[in-house]
Enzyme design. Structure first.
Site, PDB file in Angstrom:
ATOM      1  N   THR A 179     -93.120  22.411 -44.499  1.00 47.62           N
ATOM      2  CA  THR A 179     -92.411  23.659 -44.257  1.00 47.62           C
ATOM      3  C   THR A 179     -93.166  24.744 -45.015  1.00 47.62           C
ATOM      4  O   THR A 179     -93.893  24.431 -45.952  1.00 47.62           O
ATOM      5  CB  THR A 179     -90.986  23.629 -44.873  1.00 47.62           C
ATOM      6  OG1 THR A 179     -90.455  22.324 -44.818  1.00 47.62           O
ATOM      7  CG2 THR A 179     -90.054  24.587 -44.188  1.00 47.62           C
ATOM      8  N   ARG A 207     -84.212  17.496 -32.194  1.00 53.33           N
ATOM      9  CA  ARG A 207     -83.772  17.509 -33.591  1.00 53.33           C
ATOM     10  C   ARG A 207     -84.097  18.839 -34.267  1.00 53.33           C
ATOM     11  O   ARG A 207     -85.170  19.401 -34.093  1.00 53.33           O
ATOM     12  CB  ARG A 207     -84.438  16.367 -34.349  1.00 53.33           C
ATOM     13  CG  ARG A 207     -84.096  16.299 -35.861  1.00 53.33           C
ATOM     14  CD  ARG A 207     -85.145  16.985 -36.727  1.00 53.33           C
ATOM     15  NE  ARG A 207     -84.909  16.745 -38.164  1.00 53.33           N
ATOM     16  CZ  ARG A 207     -85.610  17.302 -39.134  1.00 53.33           C
ATOM     17  NH1 ARG A 207     -86.588  18.138 -38.848  1.00 53.33           N
ATOM     18  NH2 ARG A 207     -85.343  17.045 -40.409  1.00 53.33           N
ATOM     19  N   VAL A 208     -83.147  19.340 -35.026  1.00 52.92           N
ATOM     20  CA  VAL A 208     -83.345  20.545 -35.828  1.00 52.92           C
ATOM     21  C   VAL A 208     -83.025  20.199 -37.270  1.00 52.92           C
ATOM     22  O   VAL A 208     -82.019  19.538 -37.544  1.00 52.92           O
ATOM     23  CB  VAL A 208     -82.434  21.696 -35.348  1.00 52.92           C
ATOM     24  CG1 VAL A 208     -82.566  22.905 -36.273  1.00 52.92           C
ATOM     25  CG2 VAL A 208     -82.793  22.094 -33.918  1.00 52.92           C
ATOM     26  N   ASP A 210     -83.195  21.562 -41.616  1.00 52.51           N
ATOM     27  CA  ASP A 210     -82.471  22.544 -42.432  1.00 52.51           C
ATOM     28  C   ASP A 210     -83.075  23.937 -42.412  1.00 52.51           C
ATOM     29  O   ASP A 210     -82.375  24.916 -42.673  1.00 52.51           O
ATOM     30  CB  ASP A 210     -82.422  22.055 -43.880  1.00 52.51           C
ATOM     31  CG  ASP A 210     -83.818  21.958 -44.504  1.00 52.51           C
ATOM     32  OD1 ASP A 210     -84.691  21.327 -43.878  1.00 52.51           O
ATOM     33  OD2 ASP A 210     -84.055  22.520 -45.579  1.00 52.51           O
ATOM     34  N   THR A 229     -87.742  22.891 -48.940  1.00 50.33           N
ATOM     35  CA  THR A 229     -88.704  22.072 -48.207  1.00 50.33           C
ATOM     36  C   THR A 229     -88.445  20.621 -48.552  1.00 50.33           C
ATOM     37  O   THR A 229     -88.499  20.240 -49.724  1.00 50.33           O
ATOM     38  CB  THR A 229     -90.160  22.418 -48.558  1.00 50.33           C
ATOM     39  OG1 THR A 229     -91.002  21.350 -48.110  1.00 50.33           O
ATOM     40  CG2 THR A 229     -90.371  22.625 -50.051  1.00 50.33           C
ATOM     41  N   GLY A 230     -88.142  19.833 -47.568  1.00 51.20           N
ATOM     42  CA  GLY A 230     -87.873  18.429 -47.854  1.00 51.20           C
ATOM     43  C   GLY A 230     -87.225  17.745 -46.671  1.00 51.20           C
ATOM     44  O   GLY A 230     -87.314  18.223 -45.541  1.00 51.20           O
ATOM     45  N   GLY A 232     -84.825  17.341 -44.316  1.00 52.81           N
ATOM     46  CA  GLY A 232     -83.844  18.326 -43.886  1.00 52.81           C
ATOM     47  C   GLY A 232     -82.419  17.839 -43.774  1.00 52.81           C
ATOM     48  O   GLY A 232     -81.468  18.569 -44.080  1.00 52.81           O
TER      49      GLY A 232
END
Length: 329
Positions: A179, A207-208, A210, A229-230, A232
């Site tokens: 990200t 898929r979405v 965070d 960032t990670g 989600g």
């Protein structure tokens, strides 16, 4: 009326960096891109522009650089496409804009901002978001623009591992880290946050994560701004960015402690990991992460860009202990 503040810009280019996977040429290119993003964003702040302008200027640089999982260089979905998500939020007004699942928007962060400023909505997705982009004059490109050979090979490897029912060897594929994001404080004391991503390699079914969800991967109010960032799914379930800011503004927890509690305690306790960048109105910076590294940087009063990648690298955010405390436990 907000009080005058010393402008600060903080950026990230994703957590989960593994030292052994980085060759010197790529490391040099990444550091150069992070430095350029900081300089471009800070130039907006020095010119008296709003925090929103600094955030979009910085993120645009990272979206255009193929070394990051956002814009050009985004990872591929299971179906061999690039699906892009982004969000931006103005802390002073709580206005926000977000987009998800677009395939042809050159700079998703600019479309997210257009949604905020030129539509009555907060979030647009897929074909509708691209139709709006056309109306709003946001640049569209052929989907091939986003493709890089490295990301294509990552997908092929992931598909092969799936077919053989093996765990993913590539950490970024396994843990969904890539990200880019920015948070900024302008001279008027206003905060803003933005995040942009290509999501996760081999993602399916639209898929979405965070990043485009206000409160999960992106949030700003009048006292705190966060970009995450990670993995989600865990940031969504903890409403991580909003959680950090609520601790800061409502519970009066110091920024670094609030960010560390959510990123390094709450999320890992559920099985997730990653990092975040956070900023408050006093110009305090927090960049917690629980992975080997996180592409990150900040620039403040001295106008010098501070850039770091690895966990054992000084990123200039550690507070020196006062002399009277340095000998204490």
């Amino acid at each position: 009326m907000s009080q005058a503040a010393t402008p600060v810009l903080v950026i990230h280019g994703g957590a989960g960096v593994i030292k052994r996977d980085m060759n010197p040429a790529r490391e040099k290119a990444v550091r150069a891109a992070l430095t350029q993003a900081l300089q471009n964003g800070y130039a907006q702040l020095k010119a008296g522009k709003a925090a929103m302008d600094a955030v979009t200027a910085a993120i645009t640089v990272l979206e255009n650089d193929p070394n990051f999982n956002a814009g050009r260089g985004a990872v591929f979905t299971h179906d061999g496409k690039n699906e892009l998500d982004a969000a931006i939020m103005d802390g002073s007004t709580l206005k926000a804009g977000a987009i998800a699942g677009v395939h042809r928007v050159k700079n998703p962060i600019l479309l997210a901002r257009a949604v905020m400023e030129k539509s009555p909505h907060v979030m647009l997705v897929g074909d509708g978001a691209e139709a709006f982009a056309k109306e709003a004059g946001i640049e569209l490109v052929d989907p091939s623009y986003f493709r890089t050979e490295e990301r294509w090979q990552q997908l092929q490897k992931a598909l092969k591992e799936d077919a053989e029912h093996r765990a993913h060897e590539d950490v970024e594929t396994a843990k969904h880290f890539g990200t880019v994001g920015a948070v900024a404080l302008d001279a008027q004391g206003r905060l803003a946050a933005g995040t942009s991503t290509g999501g996760m390699t081999n993602k399916r079914w639209g898929r979405v994560g965070d990043s485009p969800l206000i409160g999960a991967g992106t949030y700003a109010n009048n006292g705190c701004a966060v970009s995450g960032t990670g993995w989600g799914e865990f940031y969504i379930r903890t409403v991580a960015a909003h959680e950090i800011c609520m601790r800061v503004t409502q519970m009066r927890v110091p920024l670094k402690r609030a960010a560390a509690e959510v990123i390094n305690q709450e999320i890992p306790s559920m099985g997730g990991n990653g990092g975040a960048i956070a900023l408050d109105t006093s110009g305090n910076v927090a960049m917690p992460f629980n992975t080997d590294g996180m592409f990150r940087g900040w620039i403040g009063a001295d106008g010098a860009p501070h850039v770091a990648i690895y966990g054992d690298e000084d990123d200039g955010t550690h507070d020196p202990l006062p002399a009277s405390e340095s000998s204490a436990e």
